[in-house]
Design a protein around this motif. Structure first.
Motif, PDB file in Angstrom:
ATOM      1  N   ALA A 338      53.341  41.713  36.853  1.00 12.21           N
ATOM      2  CA  ALA A 338      53.531  40.365  36.307  1.00 12.21           C
ATOM      3  C   ALA A 338      52.192  39.634  36.200  1.00 12.21           C
ATOM      4  CB  ALA A 338      54.493  39.588  37.187  1.00 12.21           C
ATOM      5  N   ASN A 339      51.251  39.992  37.056  1.00 10.40           N
ATOM      6  CA  ASN A 339      49.924  39.355  36.999  1.00 10.40           C
ATOM      7  C   ASN A 339      48.995  40.044  36.000  1.00 10.40           C
ATOM      8  OD1 ASN A 339      50.655  37.601  39.021  1.00 10.40           O
ATOM      9  ND2 ASN A 339      49.890  38.923  40.655  1.00 10.40           N
ATOM     10  N   LEU A 340      49.384  41.265  35.600  1.00 10.86           N
ATOM     11  CA  LEU A 340      48.496  42.036  34.723  1.00 10.86           C
ATOM     12  C   LEU A 340      48.967  41.948  33.268  1.00 10.86           C
ATOM     13  CD1 LEU A 340      48.150  45.216  36.975  1.00 10.86           C
ATOM     14  CD2 LEU A 340      46.477  43.411  36.703  1.00 10.86           C
ATOM     15  N   ASN A 341      49.465  40.791  32.883  1.00  9.94           N
ATOM     16  CA  ASN A 341      49.996  40.626  31.528  1.00  9.94           C
ATOM     17  C   ASN A 341      48.944  40.021  30.591  1.00  9.94           C
ATOM     18  OD1 ASN A 341      49.836  38.020  32.364  1.00  9.94           O
ATOM     19  ND2 ASN A 341      52.018  37.776  32.721  1.00  9.94           N
ATOM     20  N   GLN A 342      49.407  39.411  29.537  1.00  9.44           N
ATOM     21  CA  GLN A 342      48.463  38.865  28.537  1.00  9.44           C
ATOM     22  C   GLN A 342      47.531  37.812  29.140  1.00  9.44           C
ATOM     23  OE1 GLN A 342      48.288  40.371  25.769  1.00  9.44           O
ATOM     24  NE2 GLN A 342      50.154  41.553  26.055  1.00  9.44           N
ATOM     25  N   ASN A 343      48.052  37.024  30.091  1.00 13.59           N
ATOM     26  CA  ASN A 343      47.213  35.976  30.688  1.00 13.59           C
ATOM     27  C   ASN A 343      46.422  36.499  31.880  1.00 13.59           C
ATOM     28  OD1 ASN A 343      48.538  34.227  28.964  1.00 13.59           O
ATOM     29  ND2 ASN A 343      50.195  33.942  30.452  1.00 13.59           N
ATOM     30  N   PHE A 344      46.281  37.797  31.850  1.00 14.90           N
ATOM     31  CA  PHE A 344      45.667  38.529  32.925  1.00 14.90           C
ATOM     32  C   PHE A 344      44.352  37.922  33.441  1.00 14.90           C
ATOM     33  CE2 PHE A 344      42.287  41.641  33.121  1.00 14.90           C
ATOM     34  CZ  PHE A 344      42.630  42.353  34.240  1.00 14.90           C
ATOM     35  N   LYS A 345      43.495  37.536  32.508  1.00 19.15           N
ATOM     36  CA  LYS A 345      42.170  37.037  32.920  1.00 19.15           C
ATOM     37  C   LYS A 345      42.276  35.806  33.811  1.00 19.15           C
ATOM     38  CE  LYS A 345      38.633  39.318  30.626  1.00 19.15           C
ATOM     39  NZ  LYS A 345      38.862  39.864  29.293  1.00 19.15           N
ATOM     40  N   ASP A 346      43.324  34.958  33.543  1.00 13.94           N
ATOM     41  CA  ASP A 346      43.475  33.756  34.375  1.00 13.94           C
ATOM     42  C   ASP A 346      44.185  34.078  35.680  1.00 13.94           C
ATOM     43  OD1 ASP A 346      42.523  32.437  32.108  1.00 13.94           O
ATOM     44  OD2 ASP A 346      44.573  32.391  31.276  1.00 13.94           O
ATOM     45  N   ASN A 347      45.152  35.010  35.584  1.00 16.58           N
ATOM     46  CA  ASN A 347      45.959  35.325  36.771  1.00 16.58           C
ATOM     47  C   ASN A 347      45.197  36.146  37.797  1.00 16.58           C
ATOM     48  OD1 ASN A 347      48.062  34.222  35.449  1.00 16.58           O
ATOM     49  ND2 ASN A 347      49.014  36.156  34.840  1.00 16.58           N
ATOM     50  N   SER A 348      44.232  36.912  37.285  1.00 14.35           N
ATOM     51  CA  SER A 348      43.753  37.989  38.133  1.00 14.35           C
ATOM     52  C   SER A 348      42.404  37.708  38.778  1.00 14.35           C
ATOM     53  CB  SER A 348      43.667  39.251  37.311  1.00 14.35           C
ATOM     54  OG  SER A 348      42.643  39.087  36.369  1.00 14.35           O
ATOM     55  N   ARG A 349      42.274  36.569  39.340  1.00 19.22           N
ATOM     56  CA  ARG A 349      41.038  36.278  40.067  1.00 19.22           C
ATOM     57  C   ARG A 349      41.225  36.702  41.514  1.00 19.22           C
ATOM     58  NH1 ARG A 349      36.645  35.685  37.326  1.00 19.22           N
ATOM     59  NH2 ARG A 349      37.491  35.773  35.262  1.00 19.22           N
ATOM     60  N   LEU A 350      40.402  37.614  41.945  1.00 17.81           N
ATOM     61  CA  LEU A 350      40.463  37.997  43.355  1.00 17.81           C
ATOM     62  C   LEU A 350      39.984  36.806  44.182  1.00 17.81           C
ATOM     63  CD1 LEU A 350      38.805  41.529  43.432  1.00 17.81           C
ATOM     64  CD2 LEU A 350      41.034  40.992  44.339  1.00 17.81           C
ATOM     65  N   THR A 351      40.676  36.526  45.274  1.00 18.15           N
ATOM     66  CA  THR A 351      40.211  35.406  46.082  1.00 18.15           C
ATOM     67  C   THR A 351      39.081  35.840  47.012  1.00 18.15           C
ATOM     68  OG1 THR A 351      41.985  35.837  47.619  1.00 18.15           O
ATOM     69  CG2 THR A 351      42.356  34.080  46.015  1.00 18.15           C
ATOM     70  N   SER A 352      38.880  37.144  47.086  1.00 14.28           N
ATOM     71  CA  SER A 352      37.711  37.585  47.843  1.00 14.28           C
ATOM     72  C   SER A 352      37.135  38.797  47.127  1.00 14.28           C
ATOM     73  CB  SER A 352      38.105  37.918  49.282  1.00 14.28           C
ATOM     74  OG  SER A 352      38.367  39.267  49.441  1.00 14.28           O
ATOM     75  N   VAL A 353      35.847  38.836  47.012  1.00 16.98           N
ATOM     76  CA  VAL A 353      35.192  39.860  46.215  1.00 16.98           C
ATOM     77  C   VAL A 353      34.934  41.118  47.079  1.00 16.98           C
ATOM     78  CG1 VAL A 353      32.817  39.038  46.601  1.00 16.98           C
ATOM     79  CG2 VAL A 353      33.386  40.126  44.463  1.00 16.98           C
ATOM     80  N   PRO A 354      35.224  42.308  46.532  1.00 18.35           N
ATOM     81  CA  PRO A 354      34.964  43.526  47.320  1.00 18.35           C
ATOM     82  C   PRO A 354      33.467  43.680  47.574  1.00 18.35           C
ATOM     83  CG  PRO A 354      35.622  44.092  45.058  1.00 18.35           C
ATOM     84  CD  PRO A 354      35.806  42.615  45.196  1.00 18.35           C
ATOM     85  N   THR A 355      33.110  43.816  48.829  1.00 21.98           N
ATOM     86  CA  THR A 355      31.705  43.803  49.215  1.00 21.98           C
ATOM     87  C   THR A 355      31.343  45.017  50.063  1.00 21.98           C
ATOM     88  OG1 THR A 355      31.847  41.406  49.223  1.00 21.98           O
ATOM     89  CG2 THR A 355      29.947  42.351  50.328  1.00 21.98           C
ATOM     90  N   LEU A 356      30.243  45.640  49.674  1.00 22.28           N
ATOM     91  CA  LEU A 356      29.749  46.783  50.453  1.00 22.28           C
ATOM     92  C   LEU A 356      29.056  46.238  51.694  1.00 22.28           C
ATOM     93  CD1 LEU A 356      29.077  49.856  50.739  1.00 22.28           C
ATOM     94  CD2 LEU A 356      27.063  49.421  49.342  1.00 22.28           C
ATOM     95  N   LYS A 357      29.614  46.593  52.850  1.00 26.82           N
ATOM     96  CA  LYS A 357      29.037  46.093  54.107  1.00 26.82           C
ATOM     97  C   LYS A 357      28.684  47.257  55.013  1.00 26.82           C
ATOM     98  CE  LYS A 357      31.363  41.659  54.050  1.00 26.82           C
ATOM     99  NZ  LYS A 357      32.346  40.765  54.613  1.00 26.82           N
ATOM    100  N   ARG A 358      27.583  47.092  55.701  1.00 25.61           N
ATOM    101  CA  ARG A 358      27.165  48.117  56.675  1.00 25.61           C
ATOM    102  C   ARG A 358      27.366  47.575  58.082  1.00 25.61           C
ATOM    103  NH1 ARG A 358      22.045  51.817  55.879  1.00 25.61           N
ATOM    104  NH2 ARG A 358      23.700  52.828  54.712  1.00 25.61           N
ATOM    105  N   PHE A 359      28.054  48.342  58.893  1.00 25.73           N
ATOM    106  CA  PHE A 359      28.240  47.979  60.297  1.00 25.73           C
ATOM    107  C   PHE A 359      27.473  48.973  61.166  1.00 25.73           C
ATOM    108  CE2 PHE A 359      31.785  45.950  58.253  1.00 25.73           C
ATOM    109  CZ  PHE A 359      31.959  44.764  58.964  1.00 25.73           C
ATOM    110  N   ALA A 360      27.038  48.513  62.317  1.00 19.47           N
ATOM    111  CA  ALA A 360      26.348  49.402  63.250  1.00 19.47           C
ATOM    112  C   ALA A 360      26.985  49.256  64.633  1.00 19.47           C
ATOM    113  CB  ALA A 360      24.872  49.042  63.305  1.00 19.47           C
ATOM    114  N   VAL A 361      27.255  50.403  65.246  1.00 14.58           N
ATOM    115  CA  VAL A 361      27.896  50.408  66.569  1.00 14.58           C
ATOM    116  C   VAL A 361      26.979  51.165  67.529  1.00 14.58           C
ATOM    117  CG1 VAL A 361      29.834  51.463  67.813  1.00 14.58           C
ATOM    118  CG2 VAL A 361      30.255  50.301  65.640  1.00 14.58           C
ATOM    119  N   PRO A 362      26.642  50.585  68.681  1.00 15.27           N
ATOM    120  CA  PRO A 362      25.805  51.326  69.638  1.00 15.27           C
ATOM    121  C   PRO A 362      26.643  52.379  70.353  1.00 15.27           C
ATOM    122  CG  PRO A 362      26.414  49.163  70.513  1.00 15.27           C
ATOM    123  CD  PRO A 362      27.028  49.256  69.148  1.00 15.27           C
TER     124      PRO A 362
END
Ligand code: RET
Ligand code: FE2
Length: 546
Positions: A338-362
């Motif tokens: 339902a969100n991927l229809n004709q008005n897709f560009k308006d409906n489909s804003r991710l509220t958080s952007v996929p981000t490449l993150k590096r974590f380090a654990v000792p």
């Protein structure tokens, strides 16, 4: 947009020859085999979510500079039941289905009860897994479907539960150098416990090739981790591995088992039983592969949602892992049709952007380290691990790059130091518009993009005998939003990101999810069919003759 996301795609059962422009390297011989949703309506009924669609396998056979394309729907039990009933009768991630609407009250009640412990779908639409010489279409339930990688025929249905007690398992297993498979699944309220089970499927077994000698029969539990909550285990889509460790992130994106048990009666989907708990933490479980035991230190990070681990490795007593992280679970929300229809560009804003993150654990936490001190002293990263009281360690990432998904690496570097991430570029919408090569060392990128083109996950294939990490090519199936432009297989030089060739096919191609490349060199171990057998008699008029 509906055209790309919601419309049923036709199969191309007979291999069709692509028109190649440019030059495909002569060493590139094999099959690019991929999976993804291809059908979203059955009869008058329609799935709610893009991830519900019926699995459509497709392959590009690359031989002597030519490319042959074919596609086939996975003949899962789900597919067959739906087609027979001419409507959706099996529940998927975002769609709850009711097998028989005309039943009387007693059989209805019985049907509700039998769905309390649901029999999940075998619509294996996410990825392809290799087990020794066998290939399986996979999703995240307890079912996988064996397939013939040459003909795309659907073979037996395998229930993981016959070999290991898991109700769910990822479609992103890891492979070691010998081809042994390592995967993780969830065992829900079994003998009073909910556990994450790491299991291993050997690549070869004694007497391989003989009837009945299947690697899956030799599946063994490697290690298990008790879930923090019996009735709300974490959802996860992949996990990380290094030479000596396994990384499992227990994220606060959880499945509510009680909600799932009543979903059928309440008429809601499995997806509605998943929720992100932004007030909670993400726990990092590190399992030592040598002892098969989890580290005792309580490592945690901020609440986040992670679908894809990119890679992980060990460096100077630390474990580094790279993931594509989101601040919430909006990605799943966006893929409702339902969100991927004709008005897709308006409906489909991710509220958080996929981000490449590096974590380090000792890997060794000094008991005497001061509370508040940073335990990571590596010059290579700004990721931090802060010592807290009660032996807790709070890990804060280094933010590497925003706006990418469907990451792949040169798999020879899996679990080891690496430099390059190949991915699809997605900004504030979930749609990939470019392919990107990100250099983790120099923090620079190369990109490929073309107007109206939506690229699939970019797959790296190394040049035979390659020494450099990026010595190879990138394969990506490109679909176009322009009806005048045919879909094509793109071949890029992985070093320069310049186009080497494209193979356009006059078919309706679907936007897929994941897959793998099977080099021709991998055949011929005796148990595989010859090339002639692979191509099949009915294909001969178009398939290459060798
Ligand atoms: C059917 C079903 C499931 C299916 C999940 C799927 C199909 C997830 C697809 C995820 C993808 C493609 C993520 C991409 O990043 C669950 C929730 C595991 C459990 C309940 C039954
Ligand atoms: Fe995935």
């Amino acid at each position: 947009m509906d055209i790309i996301f919601g419309r049923n795609k036709k199969e191309q059962r007979e291999p069709v020859r692509a028109t190649v422009t440019g030059k495909i390297p002569s060493w590139l011989q094999g099959i690019l085999l991929r999976n993804g949703p291809g059908m979203h309506t059955v009869g008058e009924t329609r799935y709610n979510h893009w991830f519900d669609g019926l699995a459509l396998l497709h392959s590009f056979t690359i031989r002597d500079g030519e490319v042959y394309y074919r596609s086939k729907y996975l003949r899962s039990d789900t597919y067959n039941s739906n087609v027979e009933a001419n409507r959706i009768v099996v529940s998927e991630f975002g769609t709850m289905a009711y097998p028989d609407p005309c039943k009387n009250i007693f059989s209805k009640a019985f049907s509700y009860l039998s769905h309390t412990i649901p029999d999940f779908t075998d619509n294996c639409l996410i990825n392809i897994m290799r087990c020794g010489e066998d290939f399986y279409a996979t999703t995240e339930t307890n079912y996988i479907r064996k397939i013939n990688p040459q003909t795309l025929e659907t073979l037996e249905k395998v229930d993981y539960r016959k070999y290991v007690a898991v109700n769910l398992a990822t479609s992103h297993p890891h492979y070691d150098a010998a081809g042994n498979v390592l995967n993780i699944g969830t065992s829900i309220v079994d003998k009073g416990k909910t556990k994450y089970v790491i299991f291993k499927i050997p690549a070869t077994v004694p007497g391989a090739g003989k009837k009945g000698q299947k690697p899956l029969k030799h599946t063994e539990v490697f290690c298990s981790i008790t879930a923090r909550s019996l009735l709300s285990p974490s959802y996860y889509h992949s996990f990380g591995i290094t030479e000596n460790y396994i990384i499992f992130l227990e994220q606060p994106f959880r499945m509510d088992i009680l909600k799932m048990a009543t979903a059928y009666i309440r008429g809601v989907s499995w997806a509605s039983c998943l929720a992100f708990h932004g007030e909670d933490k993400t726990y990092i479980h590190i399992i030592d592969q040598r002892t098969r035991k989890p580290m005792l230190t309580k490592f945690y990070m901020d609440p986040m949602v992670i679908f894809h681990h990119v890679n992980a490795y060990e460096e100077d007593g630390c474990l580094l892992f790279d993931v594509i992280a989101y601040g919430d679970s909006s990605l799943y929300q966006l893929f409702y049709l339902a969100n991927l229809n004709q008005n897709f560009k308006d409906n489909s804003r991710l509220t958080s952007v996929p981000t490449l993150k590096r974590f380090a654990v000792p890997l060794h936490v000094d008991k005497n380290a001061e509370v508040g001190s940073n335990l990571i002293k590596l010059p290579s990263t700004t990721a931090r691990a802060l010592k807290e009281k009660d032996d807790q360690v709070y890990c804060q990432p280094e933010l590497l790059l925003e706006g990418l998904e469907l990451p792949r690496i040169n798999y020879a570097h899996n679990g080891k130091w690496y430099r390059y991430v190949f991915a699809a570029e997605v900004q504030w919408s979930p749609i990939p518009t470019k392919i990107i090569k990100y250099d983790v060392l120099t923090k620079s990128s190369l990109k490929w993009g073309e107007e109206h083109c939506w690229p699939a996950e970019p797959l790296f294939v190394p040049t035979p005998g390659a020494r450099d990490e990026d010595d190879g090519i990138i394969l990506s199936a490109i679909v176009s939003t322009d009806p005048q432009k045919l879909p094509f297989l793109l071949v890029l030089d992985a070093r320069t990101f310049t186009e080497l060739a494209r193979a356009s096919v006059d078919v309706e191609m679907h936007l897929d999810l994941h897959g793998l490349f099977i080099p021709d060199a991998d055949w011929g171990t005796g148990t595989h069919p010859s090339r002639e057998e692979q191509d099949g008699a009915s294909d001969r008029h178009v398939a290459p003759q060798t």
